[in-house]
Design a protein around this motif. Sequence first.
Motif, mmCIF file in Angstrom:
data_model
loop_
_atom_site.group_PDB
_atom_site.id
_atom_site.type_symbol
_atom_site.label_atom_id
_atom_site.label_comp_id
_atom_site.label_asym_id
_atom_site.label_seq_id
_atom_site.Cartn_x
_atom_site.Cartn_y
_atom_site.Cartn_z
ATOM 1 N N ARG A 38 0.816 -0.942 0.102
ATOM 2 C CA ARG A 38 0.014 -0.108 0.192
ATOM 3 C C ARG A 38 0.947 1.346 -0.016
ATOM 4 N NH1 ARG A 38 -1.493 3.822 2.385
ATOM 5 N NH2 ARG A 38 -0.211 3.323 3.725
ATOM 6 N N THR A 39 2.039 1.230 0.520
ATOM 7 C CA THR A 39 3.178 2.419 0.800
ATOM 8 C C THR A 39 3.831 3.101 -0.223
ATOM 9 O OG1 THR A 39 2.954 2.283 3.170
ATOM 10 C CG2 THR A 39 4.961 3.252 2.508
ATOM 11 N N GLU A 42 0.856 4.521 -2.452
ATOM 12 C CA GLU A 42 0.951 5.656 -2.312
ATOM 13 C C GLU A 42 1.820 6.248 -2.744
ATOM 14 O OE1 GLU A 42 0.167 8.126 1.841
ATOM 15 O OE2 GLU A 42 -0.923 6.511 1.750
ATOM 16 N N ARG A 44 4.413 6.067 -5.205
ATOM 17 C CA ARG A 44 4.385 5.844 -6.545
ATOM 18 C C ARG A 44 5.764 5.239 -6.778
ATOM 19 N NH1 ARG A 44 0.444 8.277 -9.689
ATOM 20 N NH2 ARG A 44 -0.973 9.622 -8.303
ATOM 21 N N GLU A 63 9.199 12.858 -3.410
ATOM 22 C CA GLU A 63 7.752 12.627 -2.578
ATOM 23 C C GLU A 63 7.753 13.014 -1.215
ATOM 24 O OE1 GLU A 63 5.068 11.126 -3.433
ATOM 25 O OE2 GLU A 63 5.736 10.211 -5.407
ATOM 26 N N SER A 102 1.620 3.579 -12.201
ATOM 27 C CA SER A 102 -0.380 3.868 -12.353
ATOM 28 C C SER A 102 0.080 4.263 -13.722
ATOM 29 C CB SER A 102 0.070 5.942 -11.409
ATOM 30 O OG SER A 102 0.880 6.439 -12.151
ATOM 31 N N ARG A 109 -2.426 -0.438 -9.087
ATOM 32 C CA ARG A 109 -2.685 0.793 -7.719
ATOM 33 C C ARG A 109 -4.074 0.969 -7.300
ATOM 34 N NH1 ARG A 109 -2.393 6.299 -7.353
ATOM 35 N NH2 ARG A 109 -0.374 7.289 -5.836
ATOM 36 N N ASP A 110 -5.012 1.270 -7.831
ATOM 37 C CA ASP A 110 -6.167 1.276 -6.923
ATOM 38 C C ASP A 110 -6.298 0.232 -5.681
ATOM 39 O OD1 ASP A 110 -6.694 4.075 -7.660
ATOM 40 O OD2 ASP A 110 -7.039 3.048 -9.709
ATOM 41 N N LEU A 113 -4.567 0.662 -2.897
ATOM 42 C CA LEU A 113 -4.587 1.491 -1.940
ATOM 43 C C LEU A 113 -5.531 1.763 -0.971
ATOM 44 C CD1 LEU A 113 -3.605 5.045 -4.733
ATOM 45 C CD2 LEU A 113 -2.356 4.038 -2.898
ATOM 46 N N ALA A 117 -6.193 0.688 2.987
ATOM 47 C CA ALA A 117 -7.282 1.894 3.588
ATOM 48 C C ALA A 117 -7.735 1.885 5.131
ATOM 49 C CB ALA A 117 -7.754 2.291 2.291
ATOM 50 N N GLU A 156 -11.904 8.563 0.657
ATOM 51 C CA GLU A 156 -11.721 7.116 0.495
ATOM 52 C C GLU A 156 -12.890 6.613 -0.083
ATOM 53 O OE1 GLU A 156 -10.985 4.876 3.216
ATOM 54 O OE2 GLU A 156 -8.881 5.595 3.986
ATOM 55 N N VAL A 159 -10.960 7.040 -3.746
ATOM 56 C CA VAL A 159 -10.276 5.495 -3.032
ATOM 57 C C VAL A 159 -10.722 4.301 -3.832
ATOM 58 C CG1 VAL A 159 -8.562 3.508 -2.273
ATOM 59 C CG2 VAL A 159 -8.195 6.326 -1.911
#
Length: 370
Positions: A38-39, A42, A44, A63, A102, A109-110, A113, A117, A156, A159
């Motif tokens: 996830r990180t 986030e 990228r 970043e 991305s 990626r989505d 995330l 979340a 959220e 996401v």
Amino acid sequence: MTLFEHELVAAGSTERPVGDTGRMLQMITGYWVTQVVRTAAELRIADHLHDGGATPAEVAEAESLDPDACFRFLRACASLGLAASADGERFTGMPLLNTLRSDAPGSLRDLALWGGAESHWLPWGRLADAVRTGGPQAEAALGAPIFDWLAAAPGEAEVFTNAMTAMTRGLAHALAEVIDVADARVAVDVGGAGGNLVQTLMRRHLGLAGVVLDLPHVRAEAEASAARLGVADRFTFVGGDFFDEVPSADVHLLKFVLHDWDDDACVRVLRNCRRALRPGGRVLVMELLVDRVGTPGLAPLMDLNMMALSTGRERSAEEYGRLFERAGLTLTATTPSGSRVSVLSLVPAAVPPEVSQGAELPSGRISPLS
């Protein structure tokens, strides 16, 4: 092998766990990997390491990260097979990491995330309470039922919607291969969010008009998607609630809708679809099917996801059959697709059951997992 050595093996997913102890330790520390992924999504990381790689300092500057923490994070990514570094200074992305880019077709990626979340992560942390009570834990973890909470948390919610769109995008072509709508004039994607499924069918069938029924906040996304796919002239978005009414159509598409709700709510949606079918019309339900106990697969774990987050559940073919019968629909075919999802084809029963409204339903829902 000592416990410490087992732990080293378990923490790095590129190594095969040794025996039951190693496998269990890998399961125990599995959530570490979820948050690393996830990180990485986030921040990228895949984008930064894609073209020639980057140093931790370069990524940190891009970043706004702490440089030392960024190095430690990239080192952990390398241990998981996400990145590589020949000199310990410059890192490049591995093919596995590229799935989080991305700009990559079919990017995950989505989904990454969403998987880490708050709206997904915190209710899962109360899974034991879900098993104790049989009820969802979103309200206990977040302060409101999941769809209500998302409706009040735009970040959220975005996401979540993006993740569901990404999931649908990956499934749409596999489902379209086995869905026959050649004889249909209008298809309604019930709870269809961005409309990727019905729009994919529209691209394959030039005479098909497509409709998405969903809550008004996803209108812009659905209409933008129709424009990108070149079907805007045959596409309509209808803002509404599928518990109240469903537009008339030759085919109603229900993809990952029923698994969000309890039995009474499902029957209500299905009855609304049956009432709105044109003569000769069909309802197509697309869901994971739970197989016999002990069968490896996604469905039993997704069922726990629904238990933690919502009032829904994954069901077997027999359990869906009972819902269809209550709704006055007859199952005519079950068709596997190139994914894990099956397509259940329904037509109105000759003698529909007496209509009852079922349980009272919540208000203020956001789009279900569609």
